[in-house]
Each structure stands twice: as C-alpha cells, then as structure tokens.
Scaffold this motif. Sequence first.
Motif, short mmCIF file in Angstrom:
data_model
loop_
_atom_site.label_atom_id
_atom_site.label_comp_id
_atom_site.label_asym_id
_atom_site.label_seq_id
_atom_site.Cartn_x
_atom_site.Cartn_y
_atom_site.Cartn_z
N ALA A 158 0.83 -1.21 0.00
CA ALA A 158 0.00 0.00 0.00
C ALA A 158 0.87 1.26 0.00
N LEU A 159 1.94 1.23 0.77
CA LEU A 159 2.85 2.37 0.79
C LEU A 159 3.49 2.58 -0.58
N ASP A 160 3.82 1.48 -1.26
CA ASP A 160 4.33 1.59 -2.64
C ASP A 160 3.32 2.32 -3.53
N GLN A 161 2.05 1.97 -3.36
CA GLN A 161 0.99 2.57 -4.20
C GLN A 161 0.83 4.06 -3.92
N PHE A 162 1.00 4.45 -2.66
CA PHE A 162 0.87 5.87 -2.35
C PHE A 162 2.07 6.67 -2.87
N GLU A 163 3.19 6.01 -3.04
CA GLU A 163 4.30 6.66 -3.72
C GLU A 163 3.94 6.93 -5.18
N LEU A 164 3.21 5.98 -5.80
CA LEU A 164 2.76 6.17 -7.18
C LEU A 164 1.67 7.24 -7.28
N ILE A 165 0.79 7.28 -6.26
CA ILE A 165 -0.24 8.33 -6.23
C ILE A 165 0.42 9.70 -6.10
N GLN A 166 1.42 9.80 -5.25
CA GLN A 166 2.12 11.07 -5.04
C GLN A 166 2.75 11.57 -6.34
N SER A 167 3.27 10.65 -7.13
CA SER A 167 3.93 11.05 -8.38
C SER A 167 2.95 11.21 -9.53
N GLY A 168 1.68 10.84 -9.31
CA GLY A 168 0.68 11.01 -10.36
C GLY A 168 0.50 9.79 -11.24
N GLN A 169 1.22 8.69 -10.98
CA GLN A 169 1.08 7.50 -11.81
C GLN A 169 -0.24 6.77 -11.55
N ILE A 170 -0.84 7.01 -10.37
CA ILE A 170 -2.20 6.55 -10.08
C ILE A 170 -3.05 7.81 -9.89
N PRO A 171 -4.11 8.01 -10.68
CA PRO A 171 -4.91 9.24 -10.60
C PRO A 171 -5.58 9.41 -9.24
N SER A 172 -5.46 10.61 -8.69
CA SER A 172 -6.10 10.92 -7.41
C SER A 172 -5.96 12.39 -7.09
N HIS A 173 -6.91 12.92 -6.29
CA HIS A 173 -6.79 14.28 -5.78
C HIS A 173 -5.55 14.43 -4.91
N LEU A 174 -5.01 13.31 -4.44
CA LEU A 174 -3.89 13.35 -3.50
C LEU A 174 -2.54 13.55 -4.17
N LYS A 175 -2.51 13.60 -5.48
CA LYS A 175 -1.24 13.77 -6.20
C LYS A 175 -0.47 14.99 -5.68
N GLY A 176 0.77 14.76 -5.28
CA GLY A 176 1.63 15.84 -4.82
C GLY A 176 1.32 16.36 -3.44
#
Length: 503
Positions: free
Chosen positions: A296-314
């Motif tokens: 899950a932490l790996d996935q949130f690293e992808l969310i942070q970078s924008g590789q998984i779409p989300s309002h949480l990017k960045g």
Amino acid sequence: MRLFEMLLLFSSACLLALLFIFNQRIRRSALLLTSGAGSIFLVIHFLVEGYRVQLLFLYGFTILMLMLSLIDVFITPKTVRTASRIRRVLGRLFIVIGLIATACFLYVFPVFDLPAPTGELKVGTQVFHFVDPNREETFGKPATGKRELMVQVWYPAQAGTGKYAPFIPDTRILRYMAANYGLPGFTFQHLKYVSSHAYSGAEVSSAQTSYPLILANPGFGSSRFLHTSQAENLASHGYIVAVIDHTYNTFATEFPDGRITTSTTNDLFSPDHDYRTESGNRDKLGKVLTGDVAFALDQFELIQSGQIPSHLKGRIDLGHVGVFGHSIGGATAYDASYDPRIAVGIDLDGGLYRLRDREGLRKPFLFINSESEFERLKMVMDNRVYTDAELNRMGNTREWMDQVTEDKKLELERMRETVAAGGQFLYIDNTGHLNFTDVQFISPIFKMLGITGKIAPERANSVINAYMLDFFDMYLKNQGGILMKGPDSRFPEVKFVTSYPFP
C-alpha cells in the motif's frame, strides 16, 4: 432514534391508549385523527429516513389502524358485532407486546451518529483498488490470482458540498457483518442510514502543501469501516489516513466488479488445531498482512507522483509516515514499522507475531491496551495458572494455554525492548477489546453484554483519539506530545506503565 421513528412510535402508543377509551364517539374521531397523523409520519419516514426491518410491526399497526378508523367513520354497518372480552384483551395485549418489542429494537439497533471530528479541517474520502502483480493470493482464489486490496483514504478537504458519505457504502456486506456476530442477516441493514463526516471525492485542503500519511490496519474479522471515526478525526487534524481492508481477513470486502470476499482465516486462532502448526499459519498470515502495508505504501508513492490518478497527487508527505492497527492489525503495525519508510507506529490492544529472530523495534512506538488485555498480561507475568474449570469455560486445552503463555512472554520481552528504546505503554481503565473500534457505537447492548468495556463508547473514543493524535503529532509534525509526558487530569482513565509488566 430518528425524528420520524420517534413520532411514529409515539402515534402508535397514542392509538393504543385510545383503544381503552370507552366513549365510542370520542374514540372514533380521535382514532381517525391519530391514525391519520401516524400514516403521515410513516410516509415521511419512508421518503426521508428509509424503512427498517425492525419497525415492521409498527408499519403494519399504523396502516391497520388507519384502515379500521376509515371503515368505522365512513361505513356504517347495519349490524354491530361486539367482540368477546377475552378477544379484546388478547388483541390489546398483542399490540402492547408488539410496541414494546419495537421500542426495544429501536434501542438495541439505533441509527446512531458517529462522533464528530475534533479538528478544524473538513474531511474527504476516496476508495482505491490495488492489485499486487508480485504476490500470489494464498488465502483465496481471486479472478487474477494475485493479492488485491481495497483501501479507503480519509484526508483534509476543502469545504465539501452535498451530503456526507455513508458510514458503510458497501451495503451488500452488512449481512456478512451480522453473520460475523452470529446474528440474522437483516440485523444490521439499518446501518446503511448511518452517515460519516466525510465528503466523497472532495478536493484536498489548501491549508498545507502536503500532509503526513498514516496507514491503518483493522483487526481479525473486522473491516476498514470500523475505524472511520479514528480516521476522520486524524484527517481533520491534518493527516492523510489510509485504512486497509486486508482481503480474506475481513468479515467481508466488496470489490469494484461486485465480488465479495469473506474471512478464510477463522481457524488460524482456534484451540481445536495443533498450536505449533497454527502458530506457523498465524505467522504466515502476519507476513501477508505486513506485506499489504508495504505494498500500500508503494501505491501511495505512485499516487504522489501522479502514476495513479487521485486528488492526493503531490499532497502526500512521504517523509513522515506512521502506522497503527487494532488487535492483529496492531501486530501488523508493529511488524510493518521495521520498514525504514515508516517513522512511528501505534498498537491498539494487539499482541505481536512470532516473526523473525530480531530485536525489539528501535523507533517511537506506542502500545495502548484495554484494561482487560492488561489484566491478562499481568496474569502471564505473575505465572498465573488456569484451573481446569476455567479452561473448560474458555473451551481451551492446557497445552494451548501453556503455549499461549509462552508466546505472551516473548511478546512482553519484545515490548520491553521497544519501551526501553523510547516507546510508551499505557492502558485505559474500564475498556474492552472492541472499544478501539466503531463496533462500540453499533448497539448499547454490547456494553451490557460485556462485549465492550464499562466505559461510555463516546468517552473511550475521545480518549483513544486524543492519545493517538498527540503521539502522531509529536513524531510526524514535531508538535504536541503533552499527553505523552505522563498522567493528565483530563484523562484519569489512562494509566502509564513504566515498569510492570516489563521486568
């Protein structure tokens, strides 16, 4: 109890009282007026609040009395037949019993309000479906054959619009939840009317550029929904909180394609099985759950970078990550904290896995126990021996309890090492195991039956949330920490343990 539920019950009680008025003319008009009002309440209740299985008697009684009143007023019978006294008495007794039973159902299974978050920020929520391509599923047979998770995130949000998200949006799982507690499938259907304090898909608050991430882990046979109040409270104070549904270890998890998985790990803790084999299975489960946290932490690293779409990017502060969990989720939180990306963790009334021969955790970690669990730990340290009668009542064998005791001693040694390295250990008076989840709000009968502790659920939630927030603030935001200094007069229930049960 909701407003129109109360009005409907009140009108039915009035109808019952009118049945004992013997003046036929007064009773006829009053019954028509009261049954008419009750029917209006019924219609509004259906349209605004939604029906409930627990109120079926009330619905039927209200409609029946309206029909009888209309017949009595507008259709004048040529022959009036008087029912026998016994039939009248039995009929009224049946109504009395039905109304009392309905009132009991409303009390035992209320449409309750979750505690409101105490922070200044609004709360948003989003659900993610993650599939791990690198791990095979070992506890079930998913369509892909790979480990997949549902993860719900609560986060600081801009002012939301519309209605709050429901407490349990996946209403199909409610019958599995009831079965988990040995109840009929319809028992918890009313929980679909319970609201959270979060807005689905709201924009992330601009109060800060980024927010620390906290990963949360429910206990055995639990669900991400049962930590909603804790997640919302942390989010309202400036945290992004991701609660993981550990697939096949929840009472039920619904996936986007409509599949529902249930727990397949029930037997891992049963004294009916050989403990040595079972202990190995439990540790196998522990490795899977800890792997879920890392993934899950790996996935949130992808969310942070924008590789998984989300309002949480960045907006995720990956330099400040915490973890917590309840029961076996607490053991997961402890084991996951060895991950160098995780800075701090909390174990809510959980033990520890018998995983790996390594020293205790050398980073900030907080153990918060219920009074009941702390008493069990003291019994282990005192070498308390259960009598045969006690073992029979618990359904456990002496070999089982001896091995459990040995495991607990190992856990206590691991805890001692962690506390000695700067961790904290405390317990809360009058709490039970389920006071650390939102189960405590579902029914007041749980407290009466001893399923939860003697403490009021709202108070337990307030105390636990205060100490969790203070601990995370101290290590993830470099602020707070006042409650971690020792006993506080505002929270007399909290007891710090600085030596015993740590020899």
